[in-house]
Scaffold this motif. Structure first.
Motif, PDB file in Angstrom:
ATOM      1  N   LEU B   6       0.860  -1.174   0.000  1.00 17.86           N
ATOM      2  CA  LEU B   6       0.000   0.000   0.000  1.00 17.86           C
ATOM      3  C   LEU B   6       0.907   1.238   0.000  1.00 17.86           C
ATOM      4  CD1 LEU B   6      -2.667   1.483   0.241  1.00 17.86           C
ATOM      5  CD2 LEU B   6      -2.661   1.010   2.691  1.00 17.86           C
ATOM      6  N   PRO B  35      -6.955  -4.547  -6.141  1.00 20.39           N
ATOM      7  CA  PRO B  35      -5.587  -4.040  -6.299  1.00 20.39           C
ATOM      8  C   PRO B  35      -5.004  -4.463  -7.641  1.00 20.39           C
ATOM      9  CG  PRO B  35      -5.608  -5.904  -4.777  1.00 20.39           C
ATOM     10  CD  PRO B  35      -7.045  -5.598  -5.106  1.00 20.39           C
ATOM     11  N   PHE B  74      -8.159   3.548   1.586  1.00 22.96           N
ATOM     12  CA  PHE B  74      -7.199   2.542   1.123  1.00 22.96           C
ATOM     13  C   PHE B  74      -7.163   1.354   2.086  1.00 22.96           C
ATOM     14  CE2 PHE B  74      -4.198   5.437  -1.523  1.00 22.96           C
ATOM     15  CZ  PHE B  74      -4.893   5.109  -2.674  1.00 22.96           C
ATOM     16  N   TRP B  80      -7.990  -6.847  -0.769  1.00 19.53           N
ATOM     17  CA  TRP B  80      -6.649  -7.438  -0.844  1.00 19.53           C
ATOM     18  C   TRP B  80      -6.687  -8.951  -1.004  1.00 19.53           C
ATOM     19  CZ3 TRP B  80      -2.774  -4.291  -1.708  1.00 19.53           C
ATOM     20  CH2 TRP B  80      -2.777  -2.995  -1.205  1.00 19.53           C
ATOM     21  N   VAL B  88       3.202  -1.256   4.084  1.00 19.85           N
ATOM     22  CA  VAL B  88       2.719   0.106   3.830  1.00 19.85           C
ATOM     23  C   VAL B  88       3.938   0.999   3.630  1.00 19.85           C
ATOM     24  CG1 VAL B  88       1.345   2.025   4.702  1.00 19.85           C
ATOM     25  CG2 VAL B  88       0.720  -0.316   5.309  1.00 19.85           C
TER      26      VAL B  88
END
Lengths: 226, 226
Positions: B6, B35, B74, B80, B88
């Motif tokens: 991310l 994603p 997000f 995911w 991240v």
């Protein structure tokens, strides 16, 4: 030339270290905070949040509004005295710090922005977005500098383009901006910044100093013409 | 290992370029945004604001609250799927993005933070402030990586410490953190990131890949033990 440097990278103030001024106490006078003067460079005044933190390891865990308020104070409450140039060093991005600088400098004349990139596409991509920001906010682009531009090995004198090549000049062409010059990777320059030493007096013959001084002269020339 | 990345550097999203995925449209499914999967690395899922901008040069002129809202989305609205690790990637600093990530990941388990520095004092100084931030917010420090750690000239094989030497390891010692390793400056690695090429398959024998793979294994080992 009397120059002031305002460091608005509130979470990562590195300019005091690079200029070797350490962490002196900032004094107040009638017209506000007295900036810190670099020993080595006469007439160079500096203000940074680094001077206001009690502990150098203190994290500035501030959201945007607090950052904006601090920058407003930096612009209005520092007794810069007579300056020819005020250079504002911002962190990367197009967010609170950048908006706060522009809003608070409205009363003054903003000559423009100097954009610094490395040769790589990921860096020129960031600077393209900064160019869009300047256009949106009506800030003139004084020019683009390519930093970390090639490394000449001090052992064999061969050049390696560690971070790609030519991205800054290409970006300037594509966007109709002035290309101010390329500053090579130079252990002498980063060593001087590491020690807070006077790079200009120590290494007047280095390639990076040559590049930096050409860029500075071009910028000053542009500003004097403005 | 199924890994998600991310990218919360909202003003400078560079991971899509580095992974060579370009700017595909992001699709919606019942459980949220799907994603983007990197071709070269199987199982590597990626979400970045870079996928949501119509124009790659668009400046994200957002203040903190808007950044915070985007990061909340997000974290909650990306489908995911089953992940072993969610990485991240934050911009430098200790501000809106960092607070937003922690607040929104509260419901999940946050294993800890990997801190990346260059060898220089100005960079280790920034990371010391990040360590203070982690302590304040109760985030475990998984370890410190030293990046841009020396450059071996491909012409003469001599090493130059362009950005000083050993700062990352020293910082780890001083702060009682694990030193995960040093990644050298490597034109092969930056070239692969420039092209979005598969570095792992292209240069399995390079020094930088060796360093990165040792670091990754140590991290996975730590996380599996957790």
């Amino acid at each position: 030339v009397a120059v002031g440097i305002l460091d608005v990278d509130l979470c990562g103030p590195s300019i005091p270290h690079m200029l070797g001024v350490g962490r002196p106490d900032v004094h107040q006078c009638d017209s506000g905070w007295v900036p810190v003067y670099a020993d080595a460079q006469k007439g160079l005044a500096l203000m940074s949040i680094g001077f206001l933190l009690e502990d150098p390891d203190e994290a500035v865990v501030w959201r945007g509004p607090k950052k904006t308020a601090m920058i407003a104070q930096f612009v209005s409450d520092v007794a810069w005295g007579e300056l020819d140039v005020l250079l504002v060093d911002t962190p990367p991005g197009t967010s609170d710090e950048h908006l706060a600088v522009l809003e608070n400098l409205k009363k003054h004349r903003v000559d423009g922005a100097v954009l610094v990139t490395t040769p790589q596409a990921v860096s020129t991509g960031d600077v393209r977005r900064e160019i869009t920001f300047c256009k949106k906010t009506g800030v003139r682009i004084l020019g683009i500098i390519e930093n970390m531009s090639g490394f000449v090995c001090p052992h064999c004198s061969e050049c390696s383009n560690i971070f790609s090549k030519g991205g800054g000049e290409e970006l300037a062409k594509l966007t109709g901006s002035t290309f101010l010059g390329a500053v090579p990777l130079d252990p002498l320059l980063s060593g001087a910044m590491e020690e807070g030493a006077d790079f200009i007096r120590s290494f007047p013959d280095s390639a990076s100093f040559g590049a930096i001084s050409t860029i500075s002269r071009a910028l000053l020339c542009d500003l004097e013409g403005a």
